[in-house]
Design a protein around this motif. Structure first.
Motif, PDB file in Angstrom:
ATOM      1  N   LEU A  52      20.178   4.561 -69.261  1.00  0.00           N
ATOM      2  CA  LEU A  52      20.539   3.248 -69.577  1.00  0.00           C
ATOM      3  C   LEU A  52      19.246   2.700 -69.759  1.00  0.00           C
ATOM      4  O   LEU A  52      18.271   2.888 -68.865  1.00  0.00           O
ATOM      5  CB  LEU A  52      21.215   2.639 -68.257  1.00  0.00           C
ATOM      6  CG  LEU A  52      21.148   1.102 -68.227  1.00  0.00           C
ATOM      7  CD1 LEU A  52      22.149   0.642 -69.262  1.00  0.00           C
ATOM      8  CD2 LEU A  52      21.572   0.443 -66.744  1.00  0.00           C
ATOM      9  N   ILE A  53      19.101   1.934 -70.740  1.00  0.00           N
ATOM     10  CA  ILE A  53      17.692   1.253 -71.178  1.00  0.00           C
ATOM     11  C   ILE A  53      17.693  -0.165 -71.158  1.00  0.00           C
ATOM     12  O   ILE A  53      18.679  -0.533 -71.766  1.00  0.00           O
ATOM     13  CB  ILE A  53      17.234   1.695 -72.575  1.00  0.00           C
ATOM     14  CG1 ILE A  53      16.759   3.143 -72.666  1.00  0.00           C
ATOM     15  CG2 ILE A  53      15.940   0.936 -72.903  1.00  0.00           C
ATOM     16  CD1 ILE A  53      16.574   3.637 -73.828  1.00  0.00           C
ATOM     17  N   LYS A  54      17.242  -1.253 -70.083  1.00  0.00           N
ATOM     18  CA  LYS A  54      17.226  -2.378 -70.161  1.00  0.00           C
ATOM     19  C   LYS A  54      15.980  -3.078 -70.858  1.00  0.00           C
ATOM     20  O   LYS A  54      14.797  -2.676 -70.843  1.00  0.00           O
ATOM     21  CB  LYS A  54      17.132  -2.776 -68.597  1.00  0.00           C
ATOM     22  CG  LYS A  54      18.320  -2.635 -67.768  1.00  0.00           C
ATOM     23  CD  LYS A  54      18.280  -3.155 -66.376  1.00  0.00           C
ATOM     24  CE  LYS A  54      19.595  -2.790 -65.869  1.00  0.00           C
ATOM     25  NZ  LYS A  54      19.537  -3.650 -64.493  1.00  0.00           N
ATOM     26  N   ILE A  55      16.170  -3.695 -71.672  1.00  0.00           N
ATOM     27  CA  ILE A  55      15.361  -4.547 -72.546  1.00  0.00           C
ATOM     28  C   ILE A  55      14.898  -5.730 -71.708  1.00  0.00           C
ATOM     29  O   ILE A  55      15.765  -6.489 -71.058  1.00  0.00           O
ATOM     30  CB  ILE A  55      16.148  -5.101 -73.864  1.00  0.00           C
ATOM     31  CG1 ILE A  55      16.467  -3.830 -74.636  1.00  0.00           C
ATOM     32  CG2 ILE A  55      14.932  -5.939 -74.725  1.00  0.00           C
ATOM     33  CD1 ILE A  55      15.586  -2.670 -74.842  1.00  0.00           C
ATOM     34  N   ARG A 106      13.205   2.076 -80.218  1.00  0.00           N
ATOM     35  CA  ARG A 106      11.898   2.269 -80.012  1.00  0.00           C
ATOM     36  C   ARG A 106      11.321   2.680 -78.430  1.00  0.00           C
ATOM     37  O   ARG A 106      10.444   3.283 -78.587  1.00  0.00           O
ATOM     38  CB  ARG A 106      11.323   0.810 -80.047  1.00  0.00           C
ATOM     39  CG  ARG A 106       9.780   0.738 -80.595  1.00  0.00           C
ATOM     40  CD  ARG A 106       9.146  -0.799 -80.549  1.00  0.00           C
ATOM     41  NE  ARG A 106       9.358  -1.474 -79.310  1.00  0.00           N
ATOM     42  CZ  ARG A 106       8.481  -1.333 -78.333  1.00  0.00           C
ATOM     43  NH1 ARG A 106       7.558  -0.481 -78.243  1.00  0.00           N
ATOM     44  NH2 ARG A 106       8.729  -2.004 -77.372  1.00  0.00           N
ATOM     45  N   LEU A 107      11.780   2.108 -77.424  1.00  0.00           N
ATOM     46  CA  LEU A 107      11.344   2.346 -76.498  1.00  0.00           C
ATOM     47  C   LEU A 107      11.960   3.765 -75.882  1.00  0.00           C
ATOM     48  O   LEU A 107      11.231   4.364 -75.098  1.00  0.00           O
ATOM     49  CB  LEU A 107      11.924   1.498 -75.249  1.00  0.00           C
ATOM     50  CG  LEU A 107      11.664  -0.155 -75.158  1.00  0.00           C
ATOM     51  CD1 LEU A 107      12.288  -0.980 -74.185  1.00  0.00           C
ATOM     52  CD2 LEU A 107      10.118  -0.078 -74.804  1.00  0.00           C
ATOM     53  N   LEU A 108      12.925   4.400 -76.435  1.00  0.00           N
ATOM     54  CA  LEU A 108      13.560   5.608 -76.299  1.00  0.00           C
ATOM     55  C   LEU A 108      12.544   6.672 -76.923  1.00  0.00           C
ATOM     56  O   LEU A 108      12.234   7.724 -76.076  1.00  0.00           O
ATOM     57  CB  LEU A 108      14.896   5.840 -76.745  1.00  0.00           C
ATOM     58  CG  LEU A 108      15.738   6.904 -76.538  1.00  0.00           C
ATOM     59  CD1 LEU A 108      15.817   7.465 -74.951  1.00  0.00           C
ATOM     60  CD2 LEU A 108      16.882   7.122 -77.138  1.00  0.00           C
ATOM     61  N   ALA A 109      11.969   6.453 -77.941  1.00  0.00           N
ATOM     62  CA  ALA A 109      11.112   7.353 -78.756  1.00  0.00           C
ATOM     63  C   ALA A 109       9.857   7.329 -78.148  1.00  0.00           C
ATOM     64  O   ALA A 109       9.339   7.485 -77.339  1.00  0.00           O
ATOM     65  CB  ALA A 109      10.855   6.686 -80.289  1.00  0.00           C
TER      66      ALA A 109
END
Length: 109
Positions: A52-55, A106-109
């Protein structure tokens, strides 16, 4: 369903308490258990080796054109259609969702 279907879920880190006070939503926003939902979603995703990625809540997802990247200085909540100088037009929420997805990738990479 979300945790079974997707390897990664990207969402804005919303301040629901602040939104309820600023937008006069009262208890309708505070009572929806948003924090509990995100906690359970993160748990279920991590249980399956997913993320889970929170922006960040200050990321201008609604004000950024998902076509050219230009950021509008002003965009009122009453404007439900996003229109950019480049000619791109889309529903405000759809435009924001594209930007949130791109920022998450972008954050995942």
């Amino acid at each position: 369903k979300l945790s079974k279907r997707y390897d990664c879920v990207v969402m804005e880190d919303l301040n629901m308490k602040g939104m309820s006070q600023a937008l006069n939503f009262g208890k309708s926003v505070a009572d929806n258990a948003w924090g509990m939902f995100t906690t359970f979603l993160r748990y279920k995703l991590e249980e399956q080796g997913k993320r889970l990625i929170k922006i960040d809540k200050w990321f201008p997802s609604s004000k950024t054109c998902s076509c050219c990247g230009q950021v509008k200085a002003e965009l009122s909540l009453s404007e439900r259609t996003f229109q950019c100088e480049c000619g791109f037009t889309a529903d405000r929420d759809h435009n924001a969702s594209i930007n949130i997805k791109r920022e998450g990738l972008r954050l995942l990479a």
